[in-house]
Design a protein around this motif. Structure first.
Motif, mmCIF file in Angstrom:
data_model
loop_
_atom_site.group_PDB
_atom_site.id
_atom_site.type_symbol
_atom_site.label_atom_id
_atom_site.label_comp_id
_atom_site.label_asym_id
_atom_site.label_seq_id
_atom_site.Cartn_x
_atom_site.Cartn_y
_atom_site.Cartn_z
ATOM 1 N N VAL A 27 -1.702 5.202 1.574
ATOM 2 C CA VAL A 27 -1.124 5.338 2.904
ATOM 3 C C VAL A 27 -0.308 6.612 2.899
ATOM 4 N N PRO A 28 -0.593 7.536 3.808
ATOM 5 C CA PRO A 28 0.198 8.765 3.820
ATOM 6 C C PRO A 28 1.652 8.459 4.156
ATOM 7 N N ASN B 271 0.828 -1.212 0.000
ATOM 8 C CA ASN B 271 0.000 0.000 0.000
ATOM 9 C C ASN B 271 0.861 1.259 0.000
ATOM 10 N N ARG B 272 1.966 1.246 0.763
ATOM 11 C CA ARG B 272 2.873 2.403 0.781
ATOM 12 C C ARG B 272 3.482 2.626 -0.601
ATOM 13 N N MET B 273 3.921 1.545 -1.235
ATOM 14 C CA MET B 273 4.512 1.676 -2.573
ATOM 15 C C MET B 273 3.473 2.199 -3.560
#
Length: 185
Positions: free
Chosen positions: A159-160, A85-87
């Motif tokens: 995701v921030p 999700n971060r990527m």
């Protein structure tokens, strides 16, 4: 005639609307150059770089080992959905990248039996109808007994990025240290 007289006379309008007849030649020329520059800049920006995040369609189609494909492999291999999700939040095109052997995210999700990640990738538009350099489809890499169960509700989420705190720097670190000290006494 003097050059000053020539440039102060109305000229034929470049825009076809009489704009240049209302201003002198130099001003009209500057306006015309400004519009041409804007048009070229807008046209070239779309050709050179598909997004401001640094990945264009050519990068997605080219098979190459990179730090991003390595990180993508690590995240999928370990089943790190939060990392994926971060990527994805950093650049949604990264999930479409493929390494030099032609394998990418969907291949690795099958290979390591990561069903949840596979659903996230497929629902985000990563194709499973591809082959690697050896002609293998992603499903060919699945271990014996692995069966993909589609889940249309699985979605990658933004995701921030990790925050640098309210002030974004050393002041925040000092505040955190002060807070720790206050709670430790």
């Amino acid at each position: 005639p003097k050059p000053d007289i020539i440039f102060s006379q109305p000229i034929v309008c470049f825009f076809g609307n009489g704009l240049c007849q209302k201003m002198n030649a130099i001003r009209c020329w500057l306006v015309w150059c400004f519009f041409v520059t804007l048009l070229l800049a807008n046209g070239l920006a779309g050709q050179d770089d598909d997004d401001e995040l640094g990945v264009n369609q050519e990068d997605v189609e080219r098979w190459a080992d990179s730090p991003i494909t390595t990180q993508l492999w690590q995240v999928i291999h370990s089943g790190d959905i939060e990392g994926l999700n971060r990527m994805y939040s950093q650049n949604p095109k990264w999930i479409h990248l493929r390494s030099s052997d032609g394998r990418g995210a969907v291949f690795w999700a099958y290979e390591y039996a990561q069903g949840k990640i596979l659903n996230l990738l497929l629902n985000a538009g990563v194709s499973a109808d591809v082959v690697d350099a050896q002609g293998n489809a992603p499903v060919d890499l699945a271990p014996a007994g692995f069966r993909h169960v589609p889940d249309p509700s699985a979605k990658l989420s933004a995701v921030p990025p990790p925050s640098a705190g309210m002030y974004g720097g050393a002041a925040d670190e000092e505040e955190e240290e002060e807070e720790l000290e206050a709670h430790s006494h």
